[in-house]
Enzyme design. Sequence first.
Site, short mmCIF file in Angstrom:
data_model
loop_
_atom_site.label_atom_id
_atom_site.label_comp_id
_atom_site.label_asym_id
_atom_site.label_seq_id
_atom_site.Cartn_x
_atom_site.Cartn_y
_atom_site.Cartn_z
N ASN A 11 0.87 -1.17 0.00
CA ASN A 11 0.00 0.00 0.00
C ASN A 11 0.91 1.23 0.00
O ASN A 11 1.50 1.56 1.02
CB ASN A 11 -0.89 -0.03 1.26
CG ASN A 11 -1.74 1.22 1.39
OD1 ASN A 11 -1.85 2.02 0.47
ND2 ASN A 11 -2.35 1.39 2.57
N LYS A 13 0.12 4.27 -0.36
CA LYS A 13 -0.52 5.48 0.20
C LYS A 13 -0.21 6.68 -0.71
O LYS A 13 -0.08 6.51 -1.91
CB LYS A 13 -0.07 5.70 1.64
CG LYS A 13 -0.23 4.43 2.48
CD LYS A 13 -0.04 4.63 3.95
CE LYS A 13 -0.19 3.30 4.67
NZ LYS A 13 -0.10 3.40 6.10
N HIS A 95 -9.60 1.45 5.00
CA HIS A 95 -8.31 1.64 5.68
C HIS A 95 -8.49 2.60 6.86
O HIS A 95 -9.27 3.55 6.79
CB HIS A 95 -7.28 2.19 4.69
CG HIS A 95 -5.89 2.13 5.24
ND1 HIS A 95 -5.42 3.07 6.13
CD2 HIS A 95 -4.89 1.24 5.07
CE1 HIS A 95 -4.18 2.75 6.47
NE2 HIS A 95 -3.83 1.64 5.84
N GLU A 97 -6.77 4.96 7.92
CA GLU A 97 -6.53 6.38 7.61
C GLU A 97 -7.77 7.01 6.97
O GLU A 97 -8.07 8.18 7.19
CB GLU A 97 -5.29 6.52 6.70
CG GLU A 97 -4.01 6.26 7.48
CD GLU A 97 -2.89 5.64 6.68
OE1 GLU A 97 -2.92 5.69 5.43
OE2 GLU A 97 -1.97 5.07 7.31
N GLU A 167 -5.59 -4.84 10.50
CA GLU A 167 -4.55 -3.83 10.70
C GLU A 167 -4.79 -3.10 12.01
O GLU A 167 -5.58 -2.13 12.05
CB GLU A 167 -4.56 -2.82 9.55
CG GLU A 167 -4.28 -3.42 8.19
CD GLU A 167 -3.67 -2.39 7.25
OE1 GLU A 167 -2.56 -2.66 6.75
OE2 GLU A 167 -4.26 -1.34 7.02
N GLY A 173 2.36 2.20 10.69
CA GLY A 173 3.33 3.29 10.55
C GLY A 173 4.07 3.64 11.83
O GLY A 173 4.75 4.67 11.89
N SER A 213 3.22 -2.16 10.30
CA SER A 213 4.67 -2.30 10.47
C SER A 213 5.18 -3.70 10.14
O SER A 213 6.09 -4.22 10.80
CB SER A 213 5.09 -1.87 11.88
OG SER A 213 4.75 -0.51 12.10
#
Length: 256
Positions: A11, A13, A95, A97, A167, A173, A213
């Site tokens: 991904n 992003k 996701h 985010e 996730e 991240g 991660s």
Amino acid sequence: MKNKKIIVAGNWKMNKTYLEAKEFIAKLNQLPDYTSQVIIAAPSLYVDTLFINNQKENLALALQNCSAYESGAFTGEISARMIASLQLKYCIVGHSERRSYFEETDEIISDKIAQLIHYNVQPIFCIGETLQERKVNETFNVIRKQLVRGLEKVPVEKIGNIVLAYEPVWAIGTGITATKEQAEEVHKFIFQLLSEIYNPEAAARIPILYGGSCNEKNAEELFYQPHIWGGLIGGASLDVNSFYKIIQIAEKINGK
Ligand code: PGA
């Protein structure tokens, strides 16, 4: 999982210029072929050109998001129908985010999944708890709610078109990966939930990727867990050498 085949999904992003993206694909083209399914969710602006430049049979380019609506006056949006018209097979949806920065609710996500399923694009449907939710022992409740609501419009005959990604938000991240035990516990729970909602046979065919991660150092121990089918990889997918090392781990586990 008897038929488990590891999938490696990147991904990107909102990273990479067009040139950087093209260089990545050119470098990947030069590396030895692989048989595992590899996916890269690139910026939508250049997915099509990357698709044309790609020479790897098992690399699928994917989108990172799509609209919850069919078509019409939705400036800036990209529909599932448009994605299907480029023969793209996958699109990330839900996701964390998007949930937090763009306020996507379970209902919006469920509409997006319905659109993708309708046009035969496979959603890579992300779910996961925040650190706060984990601390107060809400992980399983959050996962259940996100999963049940997100899949509300997916009938049993279409469930084979879904890829799930667990996730944990606290691992995305941050460099803090879930331990293999923490991840496997939730993956197993998701598998059991899918068995309840649909049936055990259908559930056993649904890939559940781990994300947060995940990198070339921890991927192997994670991918060896019975209910972990591979990874959704952010940071470590940006560098072609790191990403390729993860592909090699998949190759080893898939028995190639
Ligand atoms: P990360 O991102 O690997 O950089 O933690 C994963 C993701 O957000 O999909």
